[in-house]
Design a protein around this motif. Structure first.
Motif, mmCIF file in Angstrom:
data_model
loop_
_atom_site.group_PDB
_atom_site.id
_atom_site.type_symbol
_atom_site.label_atom_id
_atom_site.label_comp_id
_atom_site.label_asym_id
_atom_site.label_seq_id
_atom_site.Cartn_x
_atom_site.Cartn_y
_atom_site.Cartn_z
ATOM 1 N N PRO A 72 86.439 -3.591 69.522
ATOM 2 C CA PRO A 72 86.636 -2.281 68.990
ATOM 3 C C PRO A 72 85.587 -1.383 69.222
ATOM 4 N N TYR A 73 84.682 -1.863 70.198
ATOM 5 C CA TYR A 73 83.682 -0.649 70.612
ATOM 6 C C TYR A 73 83.922 0.259 71.607
ATOM 7 N N PHE A 74 83.915 1.333 71.557
ATOM 8 C CA PHE A 74 84.297 2.462 72.228
ATOM 9 C C PHE A 74 83.107 3.271 72.825
ATOM 10 N N ILE A 216 69.562 -8.135 68.180
ATOM 11 C CA ILE A 216 69.671 -9.647 68.198
ATOM 12 C C ILE A 216 71.075 -9.874 67.730
ATOM 13 N N TYR A 217 72.048 -10.118 68.315
ATOM 14 C CA TYR A 217 73.288 -10.587 67.766
ATOM 15 C C TYR A 217 74.107 -11.239 68.630
ATOM 16 N N ASP A 218 75.387 -11.919 68.358
ATOM 17 C CA ASP A 218 76.038 -12.502 69.325
ATOM 18 C C ASP A 218 76.389 -12.272 70.718
ATOM 19 N N VAL A 248 67.436 5.730 75.050
ATOM 20 C CA VAL A 248 68.895 5.206 74.458
ATOM 21 C C VAL A 248 68.874 4.089 73.721
ATOM 22 N N HIS A 249 69.842 4.103 72.794
ATOM 23 C CA HIS A 249 70.035 2.640 72.081
ATOM 24 C C HIS A 249 68.542 2.088 71.654
ATOM 25 N N GLY A 250 67.624 2.987 71.253
ATOM 26 C CA GLY A 250 66.392 2.399 70.598
ATOM 27 C C GLY A 250 65.359 1.764 71.620
ATOM 28 N N ALA A 320 79.243 1.850 61.625
ATOM 29 C CA ALA A 320 79.605 0.310 61.255
ATOM 30 C C ALA A 320 79.180 -0.562 62.962
ATOM 31 N N THR A 321 78.016 -0.659 63.261
ATOM 32 C CA THR A 321 77.590 -0.928 64.447
ATOM 33 C C THR A 321 77.703 -2.631 64.534
ATOM 34 N N ALA A 322 77.718 -2.986 65.737
ATOM 35 C CA ALA A 322 77.698 -4.499 65.698
ATOM 36 C C ALA A 322 76.230 -5.015 65.351
ATOM 37 N N LYS A 323 75.296 -4.357 65.597
ATOM 38 C CA LYS A 323 73.773 -4.542 65.173
ATOM 39 C C LYS A 323 73.818 -4.971 63.665
ATOM 40 N N SER A 324 74.511 -3.915 62.958
ATOM 41 C CA SER A 324 74.182 -4.333 61.634
ATOM 42 C C SER A 324 74.637 -5.408 60.995
ATOM 43 N N CYS A 342 80.640 4.357 56.786
ATOM 44 C CA CYS A 342 81.457 5.171 57.229
ATOM 45 C C CYS A 342 81.339 5.130 58.922
ATOM 46 N N ASP A 343 82.592 5.386 59.587
ATOM 47 C CA ASP A 343 82.374 5.197 61.099
ATOM 48 C C ASP A 343 83.717 6.059 61.638
ATOM 49 N N THR A 344 83.316 6.431 62.776
ATOM 50 C CA THR A 344 84.314 7.254 63.490
ATOM 51 C C THR A 344 85.351 6.532 64.144
ATOM 52 N N THR A 345 85.056 5.240 64.455
ATOM 53 C CA THR A 345 86.116 4.349 65.061
ATOM 54 C C THR A 345 87.403 4.136 64.554
ATOM 55 N N PRO A 346 88.507 4.811 64.797
ATOM 56 C CA PRO A 346 89.819 4.139 64.097
ATOM 57 C C PRO A 346 89.885 2.624 64.088
ATOM 58 N N ALA A 347 89.614 1.789 65.364
ATOM 59 C CA ALA A 347 89.568 0.437 65.022
ATOM 60 C C ALA A 347 89.061 -0.364 64.128
ATOM 61 N N LYS A 348 87.859 0.407 63.691
ATOM 62 C CA LYS A 348 87.109 -0.377 62.587
ATOM 63 C C LYS A 348 87.537 0.280 61.044
ATOM 64 N N GLN A 349 88.154 1.568 61.092
ATOM 65 C CA GLN A 349 88.280 1.936 59.719
ATOM 66 C C GLN A 349 89.574 1.200 58.966
ATOM 67 N N TRP A 379 71.202 3.613 63.613
ATOM 68 C CA TRP A 379 69.851 4.422 63.740
ATOM 69 C C TRP A 379 69.341 4.779 65.139
ATOM 70 N N ASN A 380 69.875 4.229 66.070
ATOM 71 C CA ASN A 380 69.822 4.387 67.538
ATOM 72 C C ASN A 380 70.574 6.002 67.996
ATOM 73 N N HIS A 381 71.329 6.372 67.140
ATOM 74 C CA HIS A 381 71.978 7.637 67.309
ATOM 75 C C HIS A 381 71.612 8.554 66.126
ATOM 76 N N ALA A 382 70.430 8.439 65.530
ATOM 77 C CA ALA A 382 69.772 9.147 64.316
ATOM 78 C C ALA A 382 69.911 10.607 64.663
ATOM 79 N N ALA A 387 71.993 15.616 62.889
ATOM 80 C CA ALA A 387 72.272 16.937 63.092
ATOM 81 C C ALA A 387 73.623 17.360 62.482
ATOM 82 N N LYS A 388 74.496 16.382 62.829
ATOM 83 C CA LYS A 388 75.856 16.630 62.339
ATOM 84 C C LYS A 388 76.248 16.746 60.839
ATOM 85 N N GLU A 389 75.437 15.612 60.260
ATOM 86 C CA GLU A 389 75.557 15.494 58.664
ATOM 87 C C GLU A 389 74.412 16.251 57.768
#
Ligand code: SAH
Ligand code: TYD
Length: 409
Positions: A72-74, A216-218, A248-250, A320-324, A342-349, A379-382, A387-389
Motif C-alpha cells: 500500500p505504499y505509493f 527500524i521495521y521489517d 528527505v525521510h529524516g 499511517a506510515t510503515a515507521k509508526s 488520518c492518511d491520504t492513501t485510499p489503500a489504507k483508509q 514526521w519526515n513530511h512535517a 503547511a497544509k494543516e
C-alpha cells in the motif's frame, strides 16, 4: 540476553543491541473484519556486525510477505518527494544519461514517480518492481516495468534483452533487500564499465543522531554507513565513489558506486568516513546508548498520551506510515490512546493499523472534528503537512512529535 546472528554481507557475527519485541508487518493494513488471530508477527531486533560494521535486523521476514499485489505504499503521495525524484531524474539525464541512446534501470520504481520523467523524455528505461499494484500504476503512466524482485538472475535476463545500463538507481529499496551479494553481483553484471549505481536510503548517522528509531521495521533490513557500504560494494567488484547527504525521510545518504577502479572517489567519501569514525557509528557503545534513548522516548510518549487521556483530551495521529508500526507496537499505543490516524492513501483508509489496530480515516474526517492533539507519525513530511494543516493550528490544535525527543508544538 542479546542474541547473535550471521552477517548477510560478510558472514561474521552480528551482535544484537536493541530488541523492539513482537512486531507485525509494518505495511499490513487489514480490514476491520480480518481474523486478527492470523495476524503475522516476528521479533524485531537490530545488531551490529563485528566484521564489516553493517547494522542489520536479527531476523528476516520473507520478502513476499511484504512486497505483493496489495503493497500500500505509493511514492507519489508526497508533493515534496515528487519534486525530489523529478530533480534526481533531471540530474541523471544531464550527466550519466547524456550520451547516445542511454539506458537506465530503477530497482523498486514503485508507482513510477522517477521513471515517469525518463518515459516522458523518451529515454530507454526499465523499472524492476515486485509489488504488482504499484507497478500497474507506474505502467499506466507510460513507464516500462518488469514485475519481479531484482537479483543476479533478473539482472542477467535484463542485460540479455536490453543490453547493459548506463545508470542503475534505487531509492529506499536497497536497504530492503537481505540478499545483498546477489543484488550487487547483478548490478555489477548489468552496468556498463562506465556506468554507475546510485542509491539512497536512511542513514545510520542520522538515525543515531536523532534517535529516529522508527526507521527500524521489517522492510528496512540494513542501516547503511559509508563504511559498511564501501565494504559491501568491494565484495562485488564495485567501489564507493561519491556520497551526498539528503534531508528527505529524516536524513538519508545518496551513494554512488562504480565498477572498481573506473572512477576516482570524491573527497566527500573520505570526509563522511572521517565523520563516522568521530561519531563512533561502528562502536557497540554508541548503539547501546541509542537503545537507552529509545527507551526514554517510549516512556515519555506513553506517559504523555496517558496524561492527555486522563485530562479528557482528544488525540489522533497523522500519517499511517510503515515507521509508526514500530512506535505503536513498542509503546502499546492502540485506539484507547489514539482514536484514529488520518492518511491520504485510499489503500489504507477504512482499515486498521498493524498490530495495535487504530482505524485509518481520511483527511476529511480529521478536518470535520479537529482533535486537541495530533501525533505526527509522518514526521519526515512535517513541513509539507504542517503547511497544509494550518486550519488545525488555527482551531487550537497542537502537534506531538517524538523525534529527536517527545515534544509538543
Ligand atoms: N523508490 C520508491 C519506493 C520505495 S518503497 C521511493 O523511494 O519512494 C520500496 C520498494 O521496493 C517497494 O515498491 C517494493 O515493492 C520494492 N522492492 C522490494 N524488494 C525489491 C527487490 N528485490 N527488487 C526490486 N524492488 C524491490
Ligand atoms: P512515509 O513516511 O513516506 O513512509 P513509510 O510508510 O515508509 O514510513 O509515509 C507517509 C505516509 O503519510 C503515507 O501513508 C502517506 C501519508 N501522508 C499523508 O497522509 N498526508 C501527507 O500530506 C503526506 C505527505 C503523507
Amino acid at each position: 540476553m542479546p542474541t547473535t546472528s550471521k552477517c548477510r554481507i560478510c558472514g561474521d557475527q552480528v551482535t544484537e543491541f536493541f530488541d523492539f519485541g513482537r512486531q507485525p508487518l509494518s505495511d499490513a493494513f487489514h480490514k476491520p473484519e480480518f481474523d486478527f488471530g492470523k495476524e503475522f508477527f516476528f521479533r524485531l531486533a537490530v545488531g551490529l556486525c563485528e566484521g564489516c560494521t553493517m547494522v542489520q535486523l536479527m531476523e528476516e521476514v520473507p520478502q513476499d510477505h511484504m512486497f505483493h499485489e496489495d503493497y500500500p505504499y505509493f511514492s507519489s503521495g508526497s508533493a515534496y518527494m515528487r519534486e525530489h525524484f523529478e530533480n534526481l531524474a533531471k540530474r541523471l539525464l544531464a550527466t550519466e544519461l547524456a550520451g547516445d541512446d542511454p539506458f537506465v534501470v530503477e530497482l523498486g520504481c514503485n508507482d513510477g514517480v522517477m521513471l515517469k520523467v525518463m518515459a516522458e523524455s523518451g529515454v530507454r528505461h526499465l523499472g524492476v518492481e515486485p509489488s504488482g499494484g504499484v507497478a500497474d500504476v507506474a505502467a499506466a503512466k507510460g513507464v516500462r516495468v518488469r514485475k519481479s524482485f531484482f537479483d543476479e538472475a533478473t539482472a542477467g535476463e535484463i542485460a540479455a534483452e536490453d543490453g547493459r545500463a548506463d545508470a542503475i538507481y534505487a531509492a529506499n529499496t536497497l536497504c530492503h533487500i537481505p540478499y545483498m551479494g546477489s543484488v550487487l553481483n547483478g548490478v555489477r553484471a548489468l552496468l556498463k564499465p562506465t556506468g554507475v549505481f546510485v542509491f539512497e536510503d536512511p542513514y545510520l548517522g542520522d538515525i543515531v543522531a536523532r534517535t529516529s528509531f522508527d526507521q527500524i521495521y521489517d522492510e528496512h533490513f540494513f542501516f547503511f554507513t559509508a563504511r559498511s557500504v564501501s565494504e559491501m560494494a568491494r565484495r562485488s567488484g564495485l567501489e564507493l565513489v561519491d556520497v551526498e547527504r539528503l534531508t528527505v525521510h529524516g536524513g538519508e545518504v545518496r551513494y554512488t558506486l562504480a565498477p572498481a577502479g573506473q572512477r576516482t572517489p570524491s573527497e566527500a567519501v573520505a570526509e563522511l568516513l572521517r565523520r563516522e569514525e568521530e561519531a563512533g557509528l561502528a562502536d557497540p557503545s554508541t548503539l547501546v546508548a541509542f537503545g537507552r534513548k529509545v527507551e526514554k522516548i517510549r516512556d515519555d510518549l506513553t506517559g504523555l498520551l496517558r496524561r492527555l487521556k486522563d485530562e479528557g483530551k482528544k488525540v489522533v495521529a497523522y500519517g499511517a506510515t510503515a515507521k509508526s508500526a514500530t512506535v505503536t507496537n513498542l509503546c502499546g499505543i492502540g485506539p484507547e490512546l489514539v482514536a484514529s490516524v488520518c492518511d491520504t492513501t485510499p489503500a489504507k483508509q477504512g482499515r486498521v493499523t498493524p498490530g495495535t489496530h487504530i482505524p485509518v480515516v481520511t483527511p476529511e474526517t480529521f478536518a470535520a472534528d479537529y482533535p486537541d492533539y495530533a501525533l505526527l507519525f509522518a514526521w519526515n513530511h512535517a513541513d509539507e503537512i504542517m503547511a497544509k494543516e494550518q486550519a488545525f493550528r488555527a482551531a487550537g490544535g497542537k502537534w506531538i512529535l517524538y523525534v529527536p525527543d517527545v515534544h509538543v508544538v
